[in-house]
Design a protein around this motif. Structure first.
Motif, PDB file in Angstrom:
ATOM      1  N   MET A   1       0.852  -1.192   0.000  1.00 22.86           N
ATOM      2  CA  MET A   1       0.000   0.000   0.000  1.00 22.86           C
ATOM      3  C   MET A   1       0.882   1.234   0.000  1.00 22.86           C
ATOM      4  SD  MET A   1      -3.047   1.016   2.593  1.00 22.86           S
ATOM      5  CE  MET A   1      -4.036   2.482   2.297  1.00 22.86           C
ATOM      6  N   GLY A   2       0.681   2.160  -0.967  1.00 22.79           N
ATOM      7  CA  GLY A   2       1.576   3.288  -1.120  1.00 22.79           C
ATOM      8  C   GLY A   2       1.182   4.497  -0.300  1.00 22.79           C
ATOM      9  N   ALA A   3      -0.123   4.862  -0.247  1.00 26.55           N
ATOM     10  CA  ALA A   3      -0.511   6.086   0.443  1.00 26.55           C
ATOM     11  C   ALA A   3      -1.960   5.987   0.875  1.00 26.55           C
ATOM     12  CB  ALA A   3      -0.318   7.288  -0.470  1.00 26.55           C
ATOM     13  N   SER A   4      -2.340   6.931   1.783  1.00 29.69           N
ATOM     14  CA  SER A   4      -3.737   7.095   2.173  1.00 29.69           C
ATOM     15  C   SER A   4      -4.035   8.587   2.200  1.00 29.69           C
ATOM     16  CB  SER A   4      -4.024   6.466   3.536  1.00 29.69           C
ATOM     17  OG  SER A   4      -3.308   7.157   4.557  1.00 29.69           O
TER      18      SER A   4
ATOM     19  N   GLY B   1     -12.621  15.124  -7.160  1.00 26.85           N
ATOM     20  CA  GLY B   1     -11.737  14.191  -6.486  1.00 26.85           C
ATOM     21  C   GLY B   1     -10.348  14.788  -6.303  1.00 26.85           C
ATOM     22  N   VAL B   2      -9.707  14.519  -5.185  1.00 25.69           N
ATOM     23  CA  VAL B   2      -8.322  14.925  -4.930  1.00 25.69           C
ATOM     24  C   VAL B   2      -7.465  13.664  -5.068  1.00 25.69           C
ATOM     25  CG1 VAL B   2      -6.703  15.908  -3.285  1.00 25.69           C
ATOM     26  CG2 VAL B   2      -9.059  16.761  -3.385  1.00 25.69           C
ATOM     27  N   ARG B   3      -6.650  13.651  -6.115  1.00 25.12           N
ATOM     28  CA  ARG B   3      -5.867  12.459  -6.441  1.00 25.12           C
ATOM     29  C   ARG B   3      -4.456  12.604  -5.889  1.00 25.12           C
ATOM     30  NH1 ARG B   3      -5.500  11.245 -12.673  1.00 25.12           N
ATOM     31  NH2 ARG B   3      -4.563  13.357 -12.555  1.00 25.12           N
ATOM     32  N   VAL B   4      -3.998  11.535  -5.203  1.00 21.10           N
ATOM     33  CA  VAL B   4      -2.640  11.477  -4.638  1.00 21.10           C
ATOM     34  C   VAL B   4      -1.890  10.391  -5.393  1.00 21.10           C
ATOM     35  CG1 VAL B   4      -1.254  11.130  -2.569  1.00 21.10           C
ATOM     36  CG2 VAL B   4      -3.491  12.250  -2.394  1.00 21.10           C
ATOM     37  N   PHE B   5      -0.856  10.768  -6.140  1.00 22.05           N
ATOM     38  CA  PHE B   5      -0.111   9.835  -6.986  1.00 22.05           C
ATOM     39  C   PHE B   5       1.244   9.556  -6.347  1.00 22.05           C
ATOM     40  CE2 PHE B   5       2.910   8.962 -10.400  1.00 22.05           C
ATOM     41  CZ  PHE B   5       2.301   7.871 -11.015  1.00 22.05           C
ATOM     42  N   ALA B   6       1.510   8.258  -6.086  1.00 23.17           N
ATOM     43  CA  ALA B   6       2.776   7.836  -5.490  1.00 23.17           C
ATOM     44  C   ALA B   6       3.777   7.504  -6.593  1.00 23.17           C
ATOM     45  CB  ALA B   6       2.552   6.639  -4.579  1.00 23.17           C
ATOM     46  N   GLN B   7       4.936   8.177  -6.553  1.00 21.73           N
ATOM     47  CA  GLN B   7       5.923   7.958  -7.607  1.00 21.73           C
ATOM     48  C   GLN B   7       6.589   6.591  -7.487  1.00 21.73           C
ATOM     49  OE1 GLN B   7       8.711  11.187  -8.023  1.00 21.73           O
ATOM     50  NE2 GLN B   7      10.164   9.981  -9.197  1.00 21.73           N
ATOM     51  N   GLU B   8       6.939   6.163  -6.293  1.00 16.59           N
ATOM     52  CA  GLU B   8       7.630   4.896  -6.105  1.00 16.59           C
ATOM     53  C   GLU B   8       6.681   3.706  -6.196  1.00 16.59           C
ATOM     54  OE1 GLU B   8      10.800   4.601  -5.977  1.00 16.59           O
ATOM     55  OE2 GLU B   8      11.144   6.779  -5.982  1.00 16.59           O
ATOM     56  N   ASP B   9       5.448   3.895  -5.831  1.00 16.43           N
ATOM     57  CA  ASP B   9       4.467   2.811  -5.845  1.00 16.43           C
ATOM     58  C   ASP B   9       3.194   3.310  -6.539  1.00 16.43           C
ATOM     59  OD1 ASP B   9       2.994   0.568  -5.486  1.00 16.43           O
ATOM     60  OD2 ASP B   9       2.718   0.808  -3.308  1.00 16.43           O
ATOM     61  N   PRO B  10       3.183   3.416  -7.894  1.00 18.88           N
ATOM     62  CA  PRO B  10       2.008   3.966  -8.607  1.00 18.88           C
ATOM     63  C   PRO B  10       0.719   3.222  -8.291  1.00 18.88           C
ATOM     64  CG  PRO B  10       3.889   3.786 -10.078  1.00 18.88           C
ATOM     65  CD  PRO B  10       4.284   3.074  -8.825  1.00 18.88           C
ATOM     66  N   GLU B  11       0.811   1.889  -8.069  1.00 13.98           N
ATOM     67  CA  GLU B  11      -0.407   1.151  -7.774  1.00 13.98           C
ATOM     68  C   GLU B  11      -0.981   1.504  -6.416  1.00 13.98           C
ATOM     69  OE1 GLU B  11       0.355  -2.956  -8.246  1.00 13.98           O
ATOM     70  OE2 GLU B  11       0.673  -2.843 -10.430  1.00 13.98           O
ATOM     71  N   GLY B  12      -0.198   2.143  -5.586  1.00 15.79           N
ATOM     72  CA  GLY B  12      -0.674   2.550  -4.270  1.00 15.79           C
ATOM     73  C   GLY B  12      -1.249   3.948  -4.249  1.00 15.79           C
TER      74      GLY B  12
ATOM     75  N   ASN C   1       2.156   8.372   4.185  1.00 16.89           N
ATOM     76  CA  ASN C   1       2.945   7.380   3.434  1.00 16.89           C
ATOM     77  C   ASN C   1       2.784   6.042   4.134  1.00 16.89           C
ATOM     78  OD1 ASN C   1       4.721   5.851   1.990  1.00 16.89           O
ATOM     79  ND2 ASN C   1       6.536   7.119   2.397  1.00 16.89           N
ATOM     80  N   ALA C   2       1.978   5.146   3.534  1.00 18.47           N
ATOM     81  CA  ALA C   2       1.740   3.826   4.123  1.00 18.47           C
ATOM     82  C   ALA C   2       2.721   2.789   3.607  1.00 18.47           C
ATOM     83  CB  ALA C   2       0.308   3.388   3.824  1.00 18.47           C
ATOM     84  N   GLY C   3       3.693   3.226   2.807  1.00 19.26           N
ATOM     85  CA  GLY C   3       4.650   2.277   2.246  1.00 19.26           C
ATOM     86  C   GLY C   3       5.864   2.095   3.142  1.00 19.26           C
ATOM     87  N   ALA C   4       6.821   1.296   2.647  1.00 17.67           N
ATOM     88  CA  ALA C   4       8.015   0.982   3.427  1.00 17.67           C
ATOM     89  C   ALA C   4       9.215   1.790   2.981  1.00 17.67           C
ATOM     90  CB  ALA C   4       8.330  -0.520   3.321  1.00 17.67           C
ATOM     91  N   VAL C   5       9.089   2.661   1.990  1.00 23.21           N
ATOM     92  CA  VAL C   5      10.226   3.437   1.485  1.00 23.21           C
ATOM     93  C   VAL C   5       9.810   4.893   1.426  1.00 23.21           C
ATOM     94  CG1 VAL C   5      11.166   1.510   0.147  1.00 23.21           C
ATOM     95  CG2 VAL C   5       9.519   3.071  -0.902  1.00 23.21           C
TER      96      VAL C   5
END
Length: 438
Positions: free
Chosen positions: A1-4, A85-96, A28-32
């Motif tokens: 999971m990349g973000a919330s 909608g407010v979209r949050v795009f994760a660069q390292e984890d796009p699927e998240g 940041n819900a990810g590990a990096v």
């Protein structure tokens, strides 16, 4: 999971021309360590901003961004609830990547303007105006039209007194103004008036116009009559001093010569008549002799056959007459050359005669360019009217003595269109009324 992403106020209300804000908590819900880009999607996106629009977060770290909505005060922004909608795009984890959804309630506002086009018109028995009503608000608005003059002398006739305008639209309402009485001669009289446009639930809008009443008798008539009278007096003087004596002398000579010729012809005819009478007597004597030889008494009148009564020829049928109404509409493309015209015409049918008593020039879309009305005959072309399209919406012309067009002649509408590209082709028209015979 990349973000919330969590929106603090998912339902917002705002008035056009003002702004409102909400905040979104991003974690940041990810590990990096990750870089997050934030933007707004949906109808409010063109006038929404995010501050900051990108953040870097360590694992389990969170931050807050501010989303601002500032809808402009224009008719393009319709009143009502719109989703976003407010979209949050994760660069390292796009699927998240994630998106927080909300709703924005835009309040309705009304803004109506009105203008009389043209503002001043001259006429002897009345004038035609157009009231241009613009709805610059963001909701459909019904309006009621009325007119009044300070002296309460004029009479007003609207084509429509109630109109509903959609946001960002303009309605053109025809207004006919008539004076209390007409006069043959005199100075023009200015008659100002006002048109009130009352939106439902809104403030009254007032537009000013002026009707200038002219005399019925055109100004050129009296000078023309004076010139014509002087010309007739000169012709009469020339007749009695120069032409009449010369004509009398020439007529006397011609009469004497003609009398001599007539006398000569009469004498020759008398001689021919005597010879013919003698021949007729000889023929009758021979005829009587032949009848007696056949045993027939020439003194007995012959039986006569009944004579059929003369037939009276039937009178030729009267030509058929019918009312005539025709509208010649143009669809002229935009042309940078003001000397080039696109033509649209009506040709009088074979064995027909057209009598025109009314002609109305129409330009409802306020096109820009030049309009001409041309009469085309077998002998050539003649210009009847020429107007700039930007100077009018409707113009009426009426004739007591109708304009007559015979078979094969044509009424041509010629248009040179200089509209801006976004406005499209020019579509003026002329409406013809009268009678057609044949």
């Amino acid at each position: 999971m990349g973000a919330s992403a969590t929106m603090t106020t998912p339902t917002l209300a705002v008035q056009a021309g003002r702004q409102t804000t909400t905040t979104v908590v991003i974690r940041n819900a990810g590990a990096v360590v990750d870089h997050f880009t934030v933007d707004v999607i949906g109808p409010p996106a063109p006038w929404a901003t995010v501050t900051p629009n990108s953040v870097n977060l360590l694992p389990d770290e969170s931050t807050t961004v501010t989303v601002t909505f500032a809808p402009p005060r224009t008719a393009d922004v319709a009143a009502g609830v719109v989703p976003f909608g407010v979209r949050v795009f994760a660069q390292e984890d796009p699927e998240g990547s994630v998106m927080a959804e909300g709703e924005l309630d835009i309040a309705a506002f009304g803004e109506v303007t009105a203008e009389i086009v043209p503002a001043k018109v001259e006429g002897a028995s009345g004038a035609t105006f157009e009231v241009a009503v613009d709805n610059r608000g963001n909701q459909a608005t019904p309006v009621v039209l009325a007119a009044v003059d300070p002296e309460a002398d004029l009479s007003f006739d609207f084509r429509h007194t109630e109109v509903t305008l959609e946001p960002g639209t303009t309605a053109y309402v025809r207004l006919r103004v008539r004076p209390p009485r007409r006069f043959l001669r005199g100075q023009p009289v200015r008659r100002p008036f006002k048109v009130t446009v009352t939106p439902v639930g809104g403030a009254v809008v007032v537009a000013d116009g002026v009707y200038v009443q002219r005399q019925l008798l055109p100004k050129w008539v009296l000078p023309a009559l004076a010139v014509l009278l002087a010309f007739l007096l000169a012709i009469i003087a020339l007749w009695f001093t120069v032409f009449k004596p010369a004509v009398r002398s020439a007529a006397s000579d011609a009469a004497a010569k003609q009398a001599a010729e007539v006398k000569q012809v009469a004498q020759a005819a008398q001689q021919d008549a005597g010879a013919a009478k003698q021949q007729a007597g000889e023929a009758k004597t021979g005829s009587d002799r032949a009848l007696r030889a056949q045993g027939v008494d020439p003194a007995q009148p012959p039986a006569s056959d009944p004579i059929a009564p003369p037939r009276t020829p039937a009178p030729p049928p009267a030509p058929a007459t019918a009312p005539f109404d025709r509208r010649i509409a143009a669809d002229a493309p935009i042309d940078a050359d003001v000397r080039r015209f696109r033509e649209f015409d009506f040709v009088v049918p074979e064995n027909k005669t057209l009598q025109i008593t009314d002609l109305i020039l129409q330009n409802p879309r306020a096109d820009i360019g030049t309009m001409r009305v041309v009469r085309r005959t077998p002998d050539g072309r003649s210009l009847m009217f020429e107007f700039g399209l930007g100077n009018f919406r409707d113009l009426d012309h009426h004739w007591v003595q109708p304009l007559v067009f015979t078979s094969g002649e044509a009424i041509t509408l010629a248009v040179s269109c200089q509209n801006p590209p976004e406005k499209g082709n020019c579509t003026p028209a002329i409406a013809l009324s009268g009678r057609i015979e044949g």
